[in-house]
Structures are given as structure tokens and as C-alpha cells.
Enzyme design. Structure first.
Site, PDB file in Angstrom:
ATOM      1  N   ARG A 175       0.811  -1.238   0.000  1.00 22.69           N
ATOM      2  CA  ARG A 175       0.000   0.000   0.000  1.00 22.69           C
ATOM      3  C   ARG A 175       0.839   1.281   0.000  1.00 22.69           C
ATOM      4  O   ARG A 175       0.413   2.309   0.555  1.00 22.69           O
ATOM      5  CB  ARG A 175      -0.977   0.031   1.179  1.00 22.69           C
ATOM      6  CG  ARG A 175      -1.951  -1.106   1.194  1.00 22.69           C
ATOM      7  CD  ARG A 175      -2.908  -1.139   0.005  1.00 22.69           C
ATOM      8  NE  ARG A 175      -3.599  -2.411  -0.050  1.00 22.69           N
ATOM      9  CZ  ARG A 175      -3.220  -3.439  -0.832  1.00 22.69           C
ATOM     10  NH1 ARG A 175      -2.208  -3.314  -1.673  1.00 22.69           N
ATOM     11  NH2 ARG A 175      -3.872  -4.557  -0.814  1.00 22.69           N
ATOM     12  N   SER A 224     -10.425  -0.306   4.191  1.00 22.78           N
ATOM     13  CA  SER A 224      -9.580  -0.740   5.309  1.00 22.78           C
ATOM     14  C   SER A 224      -8.859   0.467   5.906  1.00 22.78           C
ATOM     15  O   SER A 224      -8.144   1.172   5.205  1.00 22.78           O
ATOM     16  CB  SER A 224      -8.538  -1.746   4.836  1.00 22.78           C
ATOM     17  OG  SER A 224      -9.190  -2.900   4.409  1.00 22.78           O
ATOM     18  N   GLU A 300      -3.724   2.803   6.898  1.00 23.35           N
ATOM     19  CA  GLU A 300      -3.732   2.663   5.435  1.00 23.35           C
ATOM     20  C   GLU A 300      -4.370   3.917   4.821  1.00 23.35           C
ATOM     21  O   GLU A 300      -3.925   4.413   3.790  1.00 23.35           O
ATOM     22  CB  GLU A 300      -4.517   1.412   5.022  1.00 23.35           C
ATOM     23  CG  GLU A 300      -4.587   1.240   3.512  1.00 23.35           C
ATOM     24  CD  GLU A 300      -5.119  -0.113   3.066  1.00 23.35           C
ATOM     25  OE1 GLU A 300      -4.889  -1.127   3.772  1.00 23.35           O
ATOM     26  OE2 GLU A 300      -5.771  -0.172   2.019  1.00 23.35           O
TER      27      GLU A 300
END
Ligand SMILES: Cc1cc2nc3c(=O)[nH]c(=O)nc-3n(C[C@H](O)[C@H](O)[C@H](O)COP(=O)(O)OP(=O)(O)OC[C@H]3O[C@@H](n4cnc5c(N)ncnc54)[C@H](O)[C@@H]3O)c2cc1C
Length: 305
Positions: A175, A224, A300
Site C-alpha cells: 500500500r 480498510s 492505510e
């Protein structure tokens, strides 16, 4: 920050500059205050003109589809840039190569690849972001990430210099990438493999179903919130959250900011949560997971301040 001289910039391609522009409708959380300057840039020419004139006098934030961003309640002291018309085009370069503008939604690229019988883009059907946001986040699911499809990215830096970066020069992480934060992605050259529309469609439907079963749909969320830990434990972040906090109790504590009961790593704005409510909930989760498991959760989602 001085802004009067910006008001008179003459754009060639109908780009728009707004002042004190509301951000709350421009992100999936539906949260956030205003930004001092908002640029809706329709072309590279206009974007480049603005960047040169602005000359890094304040902060710069590039907004894609806003599906991974939590804005602050307070005014953003700088410019939020959203890319428009000329960054929303896709074309096929050869048999299995696609070039996509960075404001194209991932889903549109998946559909385009399917129509052209190119496989490898199916995972994009499950990510509600743009190509620019996907490059920045190295977004991915079900075993594939942007790193698996990128051949090169085209970008402009905050001083107005345009560059092409081949994927061999990019280090993709979970990510994130090692590319500098002062890049605005303009487009991505993406690679798949030849296949058939029927086969691709079947796989897309399978992934969408998988997603619908495991994650909340049609809610105000950024997906998320925390990354899955990569080294400290074998557990997924939702398992750590579940064993560390009482969901029902936590959901009464921070106004309309709550954890999804279907997937507790998804935080949801039930109705009118502020950024402060959401950040308080985030901190509460972090503290409790650390206390119970010793794991330091990493965000995230992207916070602006
Ligand atoms: C329901 C839901 C499900 C999700 N599922 C997944 C999933 O399965 N996998 C996954 O990885 N993510 C998932 N996400 C998160 C999100 O969709 C991805 O991170 C997506 O790639 C973000 O793209 P965006 O355009 O919305 O980015 P934004 O939220 O607009 O921005 C995110 C970051 O990218 C930067 N950025 C955006 N565009 C550009 C550009 N053109 N140039 C430079 N920087 C840019 C921003 O500055 C910011 O730092 C989900 C989100 C939601 C709401």
C-alpha cells in the site's frame, strides 16, 4: 497565504479555481471542512500553468476519487487539486497494453480491458478509487496489486517538471511506493494478457461476490483503515481489533464514527461524524490493540491536516 494573483490565471481548457471550497462531498467518508484553494484541472497545460504560478507557496494535496482520504475539519491551508476531463481517457496501445488517465476510475479500466479481451485487471473491479490513487497506494486485492500491471507512470512534479518513470525504477511496497510525495500522476501505462471477454467477466463476477460477502456496501467509509501487520503477527488486522475491543461499546463512544460490524477494519460515518470523531475512534482502536496485543497498527487511509 497570498491568493489574489491566482484569481486572474487565464486557463486555456476551462479549468476552475474555487476559494474556500467544501471538501465533504468529495470523499467517501463525506467528512471534512473547506480548502483555501480548489483547482479542478482539465488539462496538463492548465495544471502546469497553475503549479508554476502557485510556486509551492502553500500545501498541495492531489485528490483522486477520495476513497482513501480523511480530510480534517479545519480549513486546508493550501490547494486541493482534482484532475478532470483530459485525465479521464483510456486507450489501447497494442495487444495487451493500455494507457489510462489518472482520474479514470479503476472500474472503468477493468471494463475497458474486459471489452478488449485483456486479462489481469479484474481486481480493479473491487477498488472504488482512481488510477492515480491506485498508483500512489499500490492498491490491490485478491492477490494482485498495481505493481503487477504498471509498466510506467507519467507524472508532473510540484515545480511543473513532467517525467516518465518505468516500473523498474519504482519500489512497490504494501500500500505504498518509494516515489516522492511531490508527484502528480497524470497517467499509467498498464499491462495485461490476452484472454476472452467471457473468461474475464466470469472472474470479475466471482471477485465482486467475494467482496460483497465480506465487506459492507453502500456506506460512508474509506475501506480498510489500518494495514495488515506484516511482521509482528500472523493475524489480520480485523482479528486484532476484534480481540482487543468491544465493538458495541466502542460504537457508542465517538458520535457517528463507528466500526462496521461486518468488517471491523472498515470505519463508517453513520451520518454526521466529524473528522475529530473519526480520529478519536482511530486512536482508541490503536491504543487498545497495542495494549492487548503489543501490535502498533499503521494507517492505510491518508489523513490530511
Ligand atoms: C468500499 C471501499 C473498498 C476498498 N477496497 C480496497 C481494496 O480492496 N484494496 C485497496 O488497496 N484499497 C481499497 N480501498 C481504498 C481505496 O479505494 C484505494 O486506496 C484507492 O486506490 C484510492 O484511490 P482514490 O483515487 O480514491 O485516492 P484518494 O483517496 O483520492 O487519495 C489517496 C492518496 O492518493 C493520492 N493521489 C490520488 N490521486 C493522485 C494522483 N493523480 N497523483 C498523485 N497522488 C494521487 C492522494 O494524494 C492520497 O495520498 C477501498 C475503499 C473503499 C471505500
Amino acid at each position: 497565504m497570498k491568493i489574489d494573483d491566482l484569481e486572474t490565471i487565464g486557463f486555456s481548457d476551462n479549468s476552475r479555481l474555487n476559494f474556500n471550497h467544501d471538501l465533504s462531498k468529495l470523499n467517501w467518508f463525506n467528512i471534512g471542512g473547506k480548502t483555501k484553494i480548489f483547482l479542478f484541472a482539465n488539462s496538463l497545460k492548465d495544471l502546469s500553468l497553475f503549479l508554476k504560478k502557485y510556486d509551492k507557496r502553500g500545501k498541495i494535496f492531489i485528490l483522486g476519487a477520495g476513497s482513501n482520504t480523511l480530510f480534517d475539519d479545519d480549513i486546508y491551508e493550501g490547494v486541493v487539486i482534482k484532475l478532470g476531463k483530459n485525465f479521464n481517457k483510456i486507450s489501447r496501445l497494442n495487444e495487451n497494453l493500455i494507457i489510462s488517465g489518472s482520474s479514470c476510475l479503476d472500474k472503468k479500466v477493468c471494463d475497458f480491458a474486459m471489452e478488449n479481451g485483456i486479462e489481469g485487471f479484474e481486481f480493479l473491479s473491487c477498488i472504488p478509487g482512481s488510477i492515480g490513487g491506485g498508483i500512489r497506494m499500490n492498491a490491490g486485492c485478491y492477490g494482485r496489486e498495481f505493481k503487477d500491471i504498471i509498466v510506467s507512470v507519467q507524472a508532473i512534479d510540484f515545480s511543473g517538471k513532467v517525467l516518465t518513470i518505468p516500473s523498474s525504477e519504482i519500489k512497490f511496497n504494501y500500500r505504498s511506493t518509494n516515489l516522492p510525495n511531490d508527484l502528480i500522476y497524470l497517467s499509467g501505462t498498464l499491462e495485461g494478457n490476452l484472454s476472452t471477454k467471457e473468461k474475464i467477466n466470469k472472474y470479475v463476477e466471482k471477485l465482486k461476490l467475494k467482496k460483497a460477502i465480506s465487506q459492507p456496501l453502500r456506506v460512508k467509509t474509506s475501506g480498510s483503515t489500518f494495514k495488515n501487520p506484516t511482521d509482528q503477527t500472523n493475524k489480520k488486522v480485523w482479528e486484532l481489533i476484534k480481540e482487543s475491543i468491544d465493538l458495541k461499546e466502542a460504537n457508542k463512544m465517538f458520535g457517528d464514527a463507528v466500526l462496521s460490524e461486518k468488517h471491523c477494519n472498515f470505519l463508517i460515518n453513520k451520518e454526521n461524524a466529524s473528522s475529530k470523531d473519526m480520529k478519536n475512534l482511530i486512536n482508541f482502536i490503536r491504543e487498545n490493540v497495542y495494549k492487548k496485543t503489543g501490535v502498533n497498527l499503521e494507517l492505510e487511509i491518508v489523513l490530511t491536516s
